[in-house]
Structures are given as structure tokens and as C-alpha cells.
Design a protein around this motif. Structure first.
Motif, PDB file in Angstrom:
ATOM      1  N   ALA A  22      -7.272   5.998  -2.866  1.00 51.06           N
ATOM      2  CA  ALA A  22      -8.495   5.195  -2.740  1.00 51.06           C
ATOM      3  C   ALA A  22      -9.714   5.997  -3.204  1.00 51.06           C
ATOM      4  CB  ALA A  22      -8.671   4.728  -1.294  1.00 51.06           C
ATOM      5  N   ASN A  23      -9.753   7.288  -2.903  1.00 48.86           N
ATOM      6  CA  ASN A  23     -10.869   8.132  -3.344  1.00 48.86           C
ATOM      7  C   ASN A  23     -10.869   8.304  -4.861  1.00 48.86           C
ATOM      8  OD1 ASN A  23     -11.817   8.482  -0.740  1.00 48.86           O
ATOM      9  ND2 ASN A  23     -10.695  10.391  -0.432  1.00 48.86           N
ATOM     10  N   LYS A  24      -9.712   8.488  -5.453  1.00 48.20           N
ATOM     11  CA  LYS A  24      -9.616   8.697  -6.899  1.00 48.20           C
ATOM     12  C   LYS A  24      -9.993   7.422  -7.658  1.00 48.20           C
ATOM     13  CE  LYS A  24      -6.678  10.287 -10.617  1.00 48.20           C
ATOM     14  NZ  LYS A  24      -5.450  10.956 -11.015  1.00 48.20           N
ATOM     15  N   PHE A  25      -9.608   6.283  -7.127  1.00 47.41           N
ATOM     16  CA  PHE A  25      -9.873   5.009  -7.799  1.00 47.41           C
ATOM     17  C   PHE A  25     -10.875   4.183  -6.993  1.00 47.41           C
ATOM     18  CE2 PHE A  25      -5.727   6.388  -9.327  1.00 47.41           C
ATOM     19  CZ  PHE A  25      -5.945   6.339 -10.697  1.00 47.41           C
ATOM     20  N   SER A  26     -11.979   4.819  -6.605  1.00 45.50           N
ATOM     21  CA  SER A  26     -12.974   4.167  -5.758  1.00 45.50           C
ATOM     22  C   SER A  26     -13.666   3.002  -6.463  1.00 45.50           C
ATOM     23  CB  SER A  26     -14.007   5.185  -5.271  1.00 45.50           C
ATOM     24  OG  SER A  26     -14.645   5.781  -6.389  1.00 45.50           O
ATOM     25  N   ASN A  27     -13.527   2.931  -7.778  1.00 44.21           N
ATOM     26  CA  ASN A  27     -14.130   1.827  -8.511  1.00 44.21           C
ATOM     27  C   ASN A  27     -13.325   0.531  -8.368  1.00 44.21           C
ATOM     28  OD1 ASN A  27     -11.999   2.947  -9.979  1.00 44.21           O
ATOM     29  ND2 ASN A  27     -12.786   2.188 -11.920  1.00 44.21           N
ATOM     30  N   ARG A  28     -12.137   0.613  -7.788  1.00 40.15           N
ATOM     31  CA  ARG A  28     -11.294  -0.571  -7.583  1.00 40.15           C
ATOM     32  C   ARG A  28     -11.455  -1.059  -6.146  1.00 40.15           C
ATOM     33  NH1 ARG A  28      -6.416  -0.803 -11.127  1.00 40.15           N
ATOM     34  NH2 ARG A  28      -5.450  -1.950  -9.449  1.00 40.15           N
ATOM     35  N   VAL A  29     -11.519  -2.349  -5.983  1.00 39.41           N
ATOM     36  CA  VAL A  29     -11.542  -2.919  -4.635  1.00 39.41           C
ATOM     37  C   VAL A  29     -10.105  -2.888  -4.123  1.00 39.41           C
ATOM     38  CG1 VAL A  29     -12.000  -4.972  -3.261  1.00 39.41           C
ATOM     39  CG2 VAL A  29     -13.505  -4.385  -5.178  1.00 39.41           C
ATOM     40  N   ILE A  30      -9.885  -2.169  -3.028  1.00 40.69           N
ATOM     41  CA  ILE A  30      -8.524  -2.008  -2.523  1.00 40.69           C
ATOM     42  C   ILE A  30      -8.393  -2.709  -1.183  1.00 40.69           C
ATOM     43  CG2 ILE A  30      -6.776  -0.350  -1.760  1.00 40.69           C
ATOM     44  CD1 ILE A  30      -7.955   1.645  -3.720  1.00 40.69           C
ATOM     45  N   GLN A  31      -7.760  -3.890  -1.222  1.00 37.27           N
ATOM     46  CA  GLN A  31      -7.446  -4.598   0.012  1.00 37.27           C
ATOM     47  C   GLN A  31      -5.983  -4.378   0.359  1.00 37.27           C
ATOM     48  OE1 GLN A  31      -8.629  -8.600  -0.743  1.00 37.27           O
ATOM     49  NE2 GLN A  31     -10.783  -8.147  -0.529  1.00 37.27           N
ATOM     50  N   SER A  32      -5.177  -4.291  -0.673  1.00 38.41           N
ATOM     51  CA  SER A  32      -3.783  -3.898  -0.512  1.00 38.41           C
ATOM     52  C   SER A  32      -3.453  -3.017  -1.711  1.00 38.41           C
ATOM     53  CB  SER A  32      -2.853  -5.126  -0.456  1.00 38.41           C
ATOM     54  OG  SER A  32      -2.904  -5.811  -1.683  1.00 38.41           O
ATOM     55  N   ILE A  33      -2.444  -2.216  -1.567  1.00 40.22           N
ATOM     56  CA  ILE A  33      -2.126  -1.240  -2.610  1.00 40.22           C
ATOM     57  C   ILE A  33      -1.353  -1.905  -3.743  1.00 40.22           C
ATOM     58  CG2 ILE A  33      -0.836   0.879  -3.113  1.00 40.22           C
ATOM     59  CD1 ILE A  33      -3.425   1.248  -1.468  1.00 40.22           C
ATOM     60  N   ASP A  34      -1.866  -1.732  -4.958  1.00 42.57           N
ATOM     61  CA  ASP A  34      -1.154  -2.143  -6.160  1.00 42.57           C
ATOM     62  C   ASP A  34      -0.126  -1.041  -6.423  1.00 42.57           C
ATOM     63  OD1 ASP A  34      -0.226  -2.529  -8.752  1.00 42.57           O
ATOM     64  OD2 ASP A  34      -2.211  -2.990  -9.582  1.00 42.57           O
ATOM     65  N   ILE A  35       1.115  -1.262  -5.991  1.00 43.53           N
ATOM     66  CA  ILE A  35       2.126  -0.207  -6.028  1.00 43.53           C
ATOM     67  C   ILE A  35       2.395   0.279  -7.451  1.00 43.53           C
ATOM     68  CG2 ILE A  35       4.133  -1.751  -6.036  1.00 43.53           C
ATOM     69  CD1 ILE A  35       3.829   1.622  -4.176  1.00 43.53           C
ATOM     70  N   GLU A  36       2.359  -0.626  -8.433  1.00 47.35           N
ATOM     71  CA  GLU A  36       2.586  -0.197  -9.815  1.00 47.35           C
ATOM     72  C   GLU A  36       1.478   0.740 -10.282  1.00 47.35           C
ATOM     73  OE1 GLU A  36       4.099  -2.993 -12.755  1.00 47.35           O
ATOM     74  OE2 GLU A  36       4.417  -4.406 -11.120  1.00 47.35           O
ATOM     75  N   HIS A  37       0.231   0.407  -9.966  1.00 38.18           N
ATOM     76  CA  HIS A  37      -0.896   1.270 -10.340  1.00 38.18           C
ATOM     77  C   HIS A  37      -0.798   2.612  -9.616  1.00 38.18           C
ATOM     78  CE1 HIS A  37      -5.133   2.646 -10.479  1.00 38.18           C
ATOM     79  NE2 HIS A  37      -5.063   2.128 -11.700  1.00 38.18           N
ATOM     80  N   PHE A  38      -0.498   2.580  -8.327  1.00 37.86           N
ATOM     81  CA  PHE A  38      -0.333   3.803  -7.544  1.00 37.86           C
ATOM     82  C   PHE A  38       0.719   4.714  -8.181  1.00 37.86           C
ATOM     83  CE2 PHE A  38       1.859   6.134  -4.111  1.00 37.86           C
ATOM     84  CZ  PHE A  38       0.791   6.821  -3.552  1.00 37.86           C
ATOM     85  N   ILE A  39       1.849   4.129  -8.580  1.00 37.96           N
ATOM     86  CA  ILE A  39       2.949   4.917  -9.153  1.00 37.96           C
ATOM     87  C   ILE A  39       2.602   5.443 -10.535  1.00 37.96           C
ATOM     88  CG2 ILE A  39       5.296   4.706 -10.096  1.00 37.96           C
ATOM     89  CD1 ILE A  39       5.887   2.847  -7.664  1.00 37.96           C
ATOM     90  N   THR A  40       2.059   4.578 -11.398  1.00 32.22           N
ATOM     91  CA  THR A  40       1.843   4.990 -12.787  1.00 32.22           C
ATOM     92  C   THR A  40       0.573   5.804 -12.997  1.00 32.22           C
ATOM     93  OG1 THR A  40       0.798   2.870 -13.342  1.00 32.22           O
ATOM     94  CG2 THR A  40       3.187   3.070 -13.726  1.00 32.22           C
ATOM     95  N   GLU A  41      -0.496   5.474 -12.275  1.00 33.06           N
ATOM     96  CA  GLU A  41      -1.771   6.151 -12.513  1.00 33.06           C
ATOM     97  C   GLU A  41      -2.060   7.290 -11.535  1.00 33.06           C
ATOM     98  OE1 GLU A  41      -3.489   5.472 -15.268  1.00 33.06           O
ATOM     99  OE2 GLU A  41      -1.903   4.007 -15.713  1.00 33.06           O
ATOM    100  N   PHE A  42      -1.536   7.210 -10.336  1.00 35.45           N
ATOM    101  CA  PHE A  42      -1.785   8.256  -9.340  1.00 35.45           C
ATOM    102  C   PHE A  42      -0.649   9.269  -9.302  1.00 35.45           C
ATOM    103  CE2 PHE A  42      -1.835   9.881  -4.909  1.00 35.45           C
ATOM    104  CZ  PHE A  42      -3.097  10.470  -4.918  1.00 35.45           C
ATOM    105  N   LEU A  43       0.589   8.775  -9.202  1.00 32.98           N
ATOM    106  CA  LEU A  43       1.736   9.692  -9.185  1.00 32.98           C
ATOM    107  C   LEU A  43       2.166  10.090 -10.588  1.00 32.98           C
ATOM    108  CD1 LEU A  43       3.990   8.073  -6.419  1.00 32.98           C
ATOM    109  CD2 LEU A  43       2.384   9.988  -6.188  1.00 32.98           C
TER     110      LEU A  43
END
Length: 144
Positions: A22-43
Motif C-alpha cells: 500500500a505504501n509503494k503504490f499509494s497512488n492506487r485506491v486500495i479497498q481490496s488487494i489486486d492479487i495480480e498487481h501485488f504479484i507482478t508489480e510488488f513481488l
């Protein structure tokens, strides 16, 4: 993986990762985790889909280590295919709209193998996500 972790430990790790995400992608509104984005862009893992041809039909997800082959259907044949290291491979049937929940769960499950292997400096090895079948009996080797 032979390391036991309590539910509290897993929740603490999860909370830390979600906070960092959430801190890294603070420009995104996070109500629930976009698992694909979390996996591809964060991990920084890849996600691919293939038609699995494994003997165990319950195997629907795989975390590739760049060395362990996965049996897939390709051009009408069953072939062993080695996917690049740090690739989550999901069975193509999970792309169906009705499989969205199972797809998200399987992605998260495979990502957890990656996260825990990094935390405990364990060597990468291909890992499967297999659906639980209460009527299936498993050998000692399969359980291990």
C-alpha cells in the motif's frame, strides 16, 4: 516446506507485506488487494497460464524454479515444459469467470511459497498447489 508457522506469524507477515504494498503504490485506491498487481508489480513474479497434463488433476497451480518441468498439453501432445524461475503457472481452466475466486486463491497460495522461501533463505524448488480432495488417499511420499 518443513517450517511450521503459527497463524499469528502468518498474519503478521501478511500485514507487513500489505502495508509495504500500500505504501509503494499509494497512488492506487486500495479497498481490496489486486492479487495480480501485488504479484507482478510488488513481488516481481510472472503469471502464465497453461493446460496442465499432470497425473494429479488436483494440481492447478505451480511456482516454477526454472528447473522442474511441468507436464502440459501443447500442440496435441503432452510435453514436460520448464517455465522460467519465479513464474506462477496456473491451469488455463482458472481463466473462466466462474473460477475467479479459485484463481485468486491459487495465485496467492503460489506467491506465499515464494515469500516464505525468501524469508527462510530456502532454495527455490518447483511447488504445486493441489486442491484438497477428502476422498483421495495419498502415499507418504506425496504427503511429504
Amino acid at each position: 516446506m518443513s517450517i511450521y508457522m503459527s497463524r499469528a506469524e502468518l498474519e503478521e507477515i501478511s500485514e507487513g507485506l500489505i502495508t509495504a504494498y500500500a505504501n509503494k503504490f499509494s497512488n492506487r485506491v486500495i479497498q481490496s488487494i489486486d492479487i495480480e498487481h501485488f504479484i507482478t508489480e510488488f513481488l516481481m513474479l510472472r503469471i502464465e497460464y497453461a493446460s496442465f497434463a499432470e497425473d494429479d488433476a488436483g494440481r492447478i497451480g505451480f511456482l516454477a524454479d526454472g528447473a522442474t518441468p511441468l507436464l502440459v498439453h501443447q500442440d496435441g501432445k503432452i510435453i514436460p515444459f520448464v517455465f522460467p524461475k519465479d513464474t506462477i503457472v496456473l491451469d488455463k481452466f482458472l481463466l473462466a469467470e466462474k473460477e475467479q475466486g479459485r484463481r485468486r486463491f491459487t495465485m496467492a497460495h503460489e506467491a506465499s511459497h515464494h515469500i516464505l522461501s525468501k524469508m527462510y533463505a530456502m532454495p527455490s524448488e518447483g511447488r504445486f498447489h493441489a486442491e484438497y480432495d477428502s476422498e483421495r488417499s495419498c502415499s507418504k511420499e506425496e504427503l511429504a
